[in-house]
Motif scaffolding. Structure first.
Motif, PDB file in Angstrom:
ATOM      1  N   LEU A  36       3.718 -60.622 -21.417  1.00 36.87           N
ATOM      2  CA  LEU A  36       5.173 -60.566 -21.568  1.00 36.87           C
ATOM      3  C   LEU A  36       5.595 -59.262 -22.251  1.00 36.87           C
ATOM      4  O   LEU A  36       6.540 -58.603 -21.840  1.00 36.87           O
ATOM      5  CB  LEU A  36       5.607 -61.775 -22.389  1.00 36.87           C
ATOM      6  CG  LEU A  36       7.081 -62.124 -22.515  1.00 36.87           C
ATOM      7  CD1 LEU A  36       7.206 -63.577 -22.924  1.00 36.87           C
ATOM      8  CD2 LEU A  36       7.800 -61.282 -23.531  1.00 36.87           C
ATOM      9  N   ASP A  37       4.851 -58.894 -23.310  1.00 37.06           N
ATOM     10  CA  ASP A  37       5.199 -57.677 -24.053  1.00 37.06           C
ATOM     11  C   ASP A  37       5.193 -56.441 -23.162  1.00 37.06           C
ATOM     12  O   ASP A  37       6.064 -55.590 -23.285  1.00 37.06           O
ATOM     13  CB  ASP A  37       4.201 -57.462 -25.204  1.00 37.06           C
ATOM     14  CG  ASP A  37       4.480 -58.385 -26.382  1.00 37.06           C
ATOM     15  OD1 ASP A  37       5.563 -58.993 -26.405  1.00 37.06           O
ATOM     16  OD2 ASP A  37       3.613 -58.496 -27.271  1.00 37.06           O
ATOM     17  N   VAL A  38       4.192 -56.324 -22.277  1.00 39.30           N
ATOM     18  CA  VAL A  38       4.051 -55.072 -21.538  1.00 39.30           C
ATOM     19  C   VAL A  38       4.847 -55.057 -20.228  1.00 39.30           C
ATOM     20  O   VAL A  38       4.954 -54.006 -19.600  1.00 39.30           O
ATOM     21  CB  VAL A  38       2.573 -54.754 -21.211  1.00 39.30           C
ATOM     22  CG1 VAL A  38       1.734 -54.723 -22.472  1.00 39.30           C
ATOM     23  CG2 VAL A  38       2.015 -55.730 -20.198  1.00 39.30           C
ATOM     24  N   CYS A  39       5.387 -56.181 -19.816  1.00 34.30           N
ATOM     25  CA  CYS A  39       6.102 -56.226 -18.534  1.00 34.30           C
ATOM     26  C   CYS A  39       7.323 -55.308 -18.562  1.00 34.30           C
ATOM     27  O   CYS A  39       8.219 -55.496 -19.371  1.00 34.30           O
ATOM     28  CB  CYS A  39       6.535 -57.658 -18.216  1.00 34.30           C
ATOM     29  SG  CYS A  39       7.563 -57.768 -16.746  1.00 34.30           S
ATOM     30  N   PRO A  40       7.365 -54.281 -17.693  1.00 41.65           N
ATOM     31  CA  PRO A  40       8.456 -53.306 -17.760  1.00 41.65           C
ATOM     32  C   PRO A  40       9.768 -53.799 -17.153  1.00 41.65           C
ATOM     33  O   PRO A  40      10.818 -53.215 -17.419  1.00 41.65           O
ATOM     34  CB  PRO A  40       7.912 -52.116 -16.968  1.00 41.65           C
ATOM     35  CG  PRO A  40       6.995 -52.736 -15.982  1.00 41.65           C
ATOM     36  CD  PRO A  40       6.393 -53.934 -16.654  1.00 41.65           C
ATOM     37  N   THR A  41       9.701 -54.831 -16.337  1.00 42.06           N
ATOM     38  CA  THR A  41      10.912 -55.246 -15.635  1.00 42.06           C
ATOM     39  C   THR A  41      11.606 -56.415 -16.304  1.00 42.06           C
ATOM     40  O   THR A  41      12.721 -56.773 -15.928  1.00 42.06           O
ATOM     41  CB  THR A  41      10.579 -55.696 -14.201  1.00 42.06           C
ATOM     42  OG1 THR A  41       9.735 -56.847 -14.287  1.00 42.06           O
ATOM     43  CG2 THR A  41       9.880 -54.609 -13.425  1.00 42.06           C
ATOM     44  N   GLY A  42      10.934 -57.055 -17.266  1.00 38.95           N
ATOM     45  CA  GLY A  42      11.499 -58.266 -17.850  1.00 38.95           C
ATOM     46  C   GLY A  42      11.297 -59.471 -16.950  1.00 38.95           C
ATOM     47  O   GLY A  42      11.921 -60.506 -17.145  1.00 38.95           O
ATOM     48  N   LEU A  98       8.591 -61.261 -16.746  1.00 39.36           N
ATOM     49  CA  LEU A  98       7.981 -62.276 -17.592  1.00 39.36           C
ATOM     50  C   LEU A  98       8.930 -62.562 -18.745  1.00 39.36           C
ATOM     51  O   LEU A  98       9.442 -61.641 -19.377  1.00 39.36           O
ATOM     52  CB  LEU A  98       6.634 -61.777 -18.124  1.00 39.36           C
ATOM     53  CG  LEU A  98       5.446 -62.009 -17.184  1.00 39.36           C
ATOM     54  CD1 LEU A  98       4.355 -61.007 -17.445  1.00 39.36           C
ATOM     55  CD2 LEU A  98       4.935 -63.423 -17.332  1.00 39.36           C
ATOM     56  N   CYS A 124       9.880 -59.651 -10.521  1.00 37.94           N
ATOM     57  CA  CYS A 124       8.597 -58.940 -10.577  1.00 37.94           C
ATOM     58  C   CYS A 124       8.477 -57.948  -9.425  1.00 37.94           C
ATOM     59  O   CYS A 124       8.714 -58.289  -8.278  1.00 37.94           O
ATOM     60  CB  CYS A 124       7.455 -59.952 -10.502  1.00 37.94           C
ATOM     61  SG  CYS A 124       5.837 -59.196 -10.284  1.00 37.94           S
ATOM     62  N   GLY A 177       5.611 -56.220  -9.027  1.00 36.44           N
ATOM     63  CA  GLY A 177       4.193 -56.064  -8.726  1.00 36.44           C
ATOM     64  C   GLY A 177       3.559 -54.822  -9.314  1.00 36.44           C
ATOM     65  O   GLY A 177       2.601 -54.295  -8.751  1.00 36.44           O
ATOM     66  N   CYS A 178       4.062 -54.371 -10.474  1.00 38.64           N
ATOM     67  CA  CYS A 178       3.477 -53.169 -11.071  1.00 38.64           C
ATOM     68  C   CYS A 178       2.065 -53.446 -11.561  1.00 38.64           C
ATOM     69  O   CYS A 178       1.278 -52.532 -11.742  1.00 38.64           O
ATOM     70  CB  CYS A 178       4.338 -52.655 -12.207  1.00 38.64           C
ATOM     71  SG  CYS A 178       4.226 -53.659 -13.698  1.00 38.64           S
ATOM     72  N   TYR A 218       0.974 -54.426 -14.459  1.00 32.72           N
ATOM     73  CA  TYR A 218       0.629 -54.093 -15.838  1.00 32.72           C
ATOM     74  C   TYR A 218       0.139 -55.313 -16.625  1.00 32.72           C
ATOM     75  O   TYR A 218      -0.747 -55.232 -17.461  1.00 32.72           O
ATOM     76  CB  TYR A 218       1.843 -53.465 -16.535  1.00 32.72           C
ATOM     77  CG  TYR A 218       1.493 -52.627 -17.742  1.00 32.72           C
ATOM     78  CD1 TYR A 218       0.160 -52.363 -18.088  1.00 32.72           C
ATOM     79  CD2 TYR A 218       2.487 -52.057 -18.533  1.00 32.72           C
ATOM     80  CE1 TYR A 218      -0.146 -51.574 -19.179  1.00 32.72           C
ATOM     81  CE2 TYR A 218       2.184 -51.269 -19.624  1.00 32.72           C
ATOM     82  CZ  TYR A 218       0.865 -51.027 -19.954  1.00 32.72           C
ATOM     83  OH  TYR A 218       0.557 -50.258 -21.032  1.00 32.72           O
ATOM     84  N   VAL A 269      -1.605 -57.720 -15.705  1.00 36.82           N
ATOM     85  CA  VAL A 269      -2.936 -58.221 -15.335  1.00 36.82           C
ATOM     86  C   VAL A 269      -4.017 -57.778 -16.327  1.00 36.82           C
ATOM     87  O   VAL A 269      -4.717 -58.622 -16.894  1.00 36.82           O
ATOM     88  CB  VAL A 269      -3.282 -57.819 -13.887  1.00 36.82           C
ATOM     89  CG1 VAL A 269      -4.693 -58.244 -13.525  1.00 36.82           C
ATOM     90  CG2 VAL A 269      -2.282 -58.423 -12.917  1.00 36.82           C
ATOM     91  N   ALA A 279      -3.471 -56.609 -19.213  1.00 36.75           N
ATOM     92  CA  ALA A 279      -2.992 -56.795 -20.590  1.00 36.75           C
ATOM     93  C   ALA A 279      -3.410 -58.148 -21.152  1.00 36.75           C
ATOM     94  O   ALA A 279      -3.643 -58.282 -22.345  1.00 36.75           O
ATOM     95  CB  ALA A 279      -1.470 -56.650 -20.642  1.00 36.75           C
TER      96      ALA A 279
END
Ligand code: SF4
Ligand code: SF4
Lengths: 337, 338
Positions: free
Chosen positions: B170-176, B178, B193, B195-196, B198, B200, B202
């Protein structure tokens, strides 16, 4: 202890027959190379679930993401050379650096979008700004930086709007170093052992690697009379990159092994030789045009090899449960549990 | 530690008693979670099936691995519950023939011995344990059973997303995409999402993964849709042994502590809780476990730490490195003294 592993390809190693203890896997057999560094951690035995990885390995495509790291570094440091060349009256150095920065950052953005599982949704990257997500911070950084480099390059090509061009060059030089180093945080802010455990030194490795790549491009493209700063930057960058990388491996502990095995080992060895060789050529090659070209090519390739090496080492460290389990076990033991 | 440190520490690391509140839900319901008691799991995989059915998860290969009865192997985009299957040469706690049959009247059975052919009596199925073989310490479980067979135990455990207090994904998700739900769980919004990928690498537990043909990432939602209407998640509902228990996290933690004490008292000294401690590296798991061996035996990390704990330090080092890069280029442009 059993000398065999049961894998999906059958039993490997000596068959222990009826004495087979179940449920544990004997520790790894170390793949040692004749030359190279000696292991810094003693062989460890650990348990795992049939040797399967604890982590899910990164799904990123190597060409896209390692390429993205490389091109981002090349662009960021090129912006510095562009601004320096402009301020010190070296138009022959500034011009290729500006074009290089714009080209590299465009390609790097293309690689990033290409790697997305849903490329059409790339704008979702700018949906929020999250300081806890290096990718979010990076996206915003690039959203500011890319137009600046494009403006700088466009005014350079057009030969008009000099003032706007200078302002854009200066601004991109301010953001450039951040563009070159944030990618280290991007890798480190994961559970991947070889990336996370290097978080203190990796930004310096990437900073050095960015400097060598950008000076490589400048050495290859700028007239030798104006390439002095690129030569010096190449040497300083190589020293920073190689020094920080050694420190990183020394301090990392067990996961550092993944830099010394298989494909990452070859890539990183090549990176070391190319970077050191390129820097030496830059230093002693004087004003020979052909030597400058060779040095530039070596530096550019060396920097790319470093990024791919670091990328593959991380993936390898996520695929082997030893690098997840053993350091965590040691941490628990140190805490006395 | 100053107050500011504490606040920041609790955002990225450390105990956080009110996860939903910290994520901006003023009147959140109690935090919900799973307690998976692996000591009663029979490896039936009802949870795996129920999860697939309810969440319409696509089939992801029906292969036999050859390593055990486990054919799903690990958690991933298309496996949100995974039953691990481990075979060990160890006794299962106080494993003894004929215990816990208090409701059987042995005297009545003994009286019938030999007179009733249809009921051979307890002696026929469980021969009386002979003297402990040599080498077995007095009073301890013998590594060999009386007839000389090797002891063996099967460990089965249904793994799932831990719904961490400090969730790296959740912390690293750039799009929000999560986000934290009002129940304190962690859920992917599939319409956001991109599909970046990130999240995975983390996740310290290797839970969330990308579905290749779809591009987005998928993981356990703790049946957010069912929770919303007051139902329990499909896996817990389907579990025939109540190995998977669902409820308010506080209640589950209490129940789990009692259960460990009970098992230990019964001689299962291996029993331990995993992920229940709010002081651990991820601030405690919303889905925690009772295990009978080291976590890594089940494929779980022994001491996971949320990667973003070190993020402030990472940014500091990156800023220093950026400054060095600028200084280095500046050094390149300085004229050499002639
Ligand atoms: S276990 Fe992994 S996927 Fe689940 S909440 Fe924690 S970090 Fe996220
Ligand atoms: S893959 Fe989706 S959920 Fe995961 S970090 Fe990227 S946008 Fe967020």
């Amino acid at each position: 202890m059993s000398e065999s592993d049961v894998t999906r390809h059958g039993v490997q190693g000596t068959r222990p027959g009826r004495e087979a203890p179940t449920g544990t896997r004997a520790g790894r057999r170390r793949r040692r190379r004749g030359r190279g560094e000696q292991p810094m951690v003693p062989d460890a035995t650990f348990s795992s679930y049939y040797g399967k990885p604890v982590l899910n390995k990164p799904t990123w495509k190597p060409l896209d993401i390692a390429g993205y790291l490389y091109l981002g570094g090349l662009a960021g440091a090129s912006s510095l050379l562009a601004a320096g060349g402009q301020v010190t009256g070296r138009p022959g150095l500034a011009a290729p650096a500006k074009l290089g920065a714009a080209g590299a950052i465009s390609l790097s953005l293309a690689a990033l979008v290409h790697d997305l599982g849903r490329p059409a949704r790339f704008l979702n990257m700018l949906r929020v700004l999250k300081p806890t997500s290096p990718m979010s911070v990076g996206s915003w950084l690039l959203a500011g930086y890319a137009p600046l480099t494009l403006t700088a390059a466009a005014t350079e090509v057009a030969g008009r709007w000099r003032l706007l061009g200078s302002a854009a060059t200066a601004a991109s030089a301010v953001l450039g170093p951040a563009v070159a180093t944030y990618t280290a945080v991007l890798l480190s802010d994961t559970a991947v052992p070889a990336w996370h455990e290097g978080y203190r030194e990796l930004p310096f490795v990437f900073a050095g690697s960015a400097a060598t790549a950008a000076s490589g491009l400048a050495l290859a493209a700028a007239p030798t009379a104006e390439a002095g700063p690129a030569r010096r930057t190449a040497v300083l960058g190589a020293a920073l990159e190689l020094g920080a990388f050694r420190t990183m491996k020394r301090r990392m502990g067990l996961p550092a092994e993944s830099f010394d095995q298989g494909r990452p080992h070859l890539l990183l060895r090549a990176a070391e030789l190319l970077t050191a060789g390129g820097a030496a050529l830059a230093l002693f090659g004087g004003r020979d045009r052909r030597l400058a070209l060779a040095s530039g090519a070596a530096l550019l390739t060396g920097s790319a090899a470093l990024r791919f090496g670091v990328f593959h080492a991380g993936v390898a460290s996520a695929e082997d449960p030893a690098y997840t389990v053993v350091p965590q076990r040691e941490r628990l033991a140190a805490r006395g549990r | 530690m100053s107050e500011g440190d504490e606040v920041r520490g609790n955002l990225l690391y450390g105990p956080q008693p009110d996860v939903a509140g910290a994520s901006g839900y003023p009147d959140a319901p109690p935090r919900m979670g799973f307690f998976t008691d692996t000591s009663v799991c029979i490896g039936c995989k009802a949870c795996e099936v129920a999860c697939k059915e309810w969440n319409a998860i696509p089939e992801d290969g029906l292969e036999l691995t050859g390593m055990s009865y486990d054919n799903t192997q690990s958690l991933g985009a298309d496996t949100w519950r995974h039953v691990a299957f481990i075979e060990q040469r160890k006794p299962f706690g106080g494993q003894e023939p004929g215990v816990a049959h208090e409701d059987v009247d042995v005297f009545a059975a003994a009286a019938r011995l030999g007179t009733d052919a249809a009921s051979p009596g307890p002696g026929a199925t469980a021969p009386p344990p002979g003297p402990a073989p040599e080498g077995a310490p007095a009073g301890q479980i013998s590594p060999l059973s009386p007839d000389g067979r090797t002891e063996l135990r099967w460990l089965m455990a249904s793994d799932v997303c831990k719904h961490c207090t400090h969730a790296a994904c959740l912390d690293v998700c750039p799009t929000g995409a999560l986000f934290r739900t009002e129940f304190g769980t962690v859920v992917v919004q599939e319409d956001v999402c991109n599909g970046c990928g990130y999240c995975v690498p983390a996740c310290p537990y290797g839970v969330i993964d990308q579905r290749k043909d779809d591009g987005r990432v998928w993981k356990c939602t703790l049946c957010y849709d069912r929770l919303g209407v007051g139902m329990e998640p499909a896996c817990a509902k389907s579990c025939p042994t109540d190995s998977i228990q669902f409820g308010p996290l506080e209640e589950l933690r209490e129940r789990a502590r009692d259960r460990v004490a009970q098992l230990r008292a019964a001689g299962v000294t291996d029993a331990r809780l995993y992920g229940e401690n709010p002081e651990d590296g991820v601030g405690g798991d919303g889905a925690f476990f009772l295990l009978l061996d080291d976590p890594e035996v089940y494929g779980l990390p022994p001491d996971p730490v949320v990667t973003t704990r070190d993020l402030p330090d990472m940014w500091r080092h990156a800023a220093l490195a950026a400054a060095s890069l600028a200084a280095l280029a500046l050094g390149g442009f300085l004229r050499r003294p002639r």
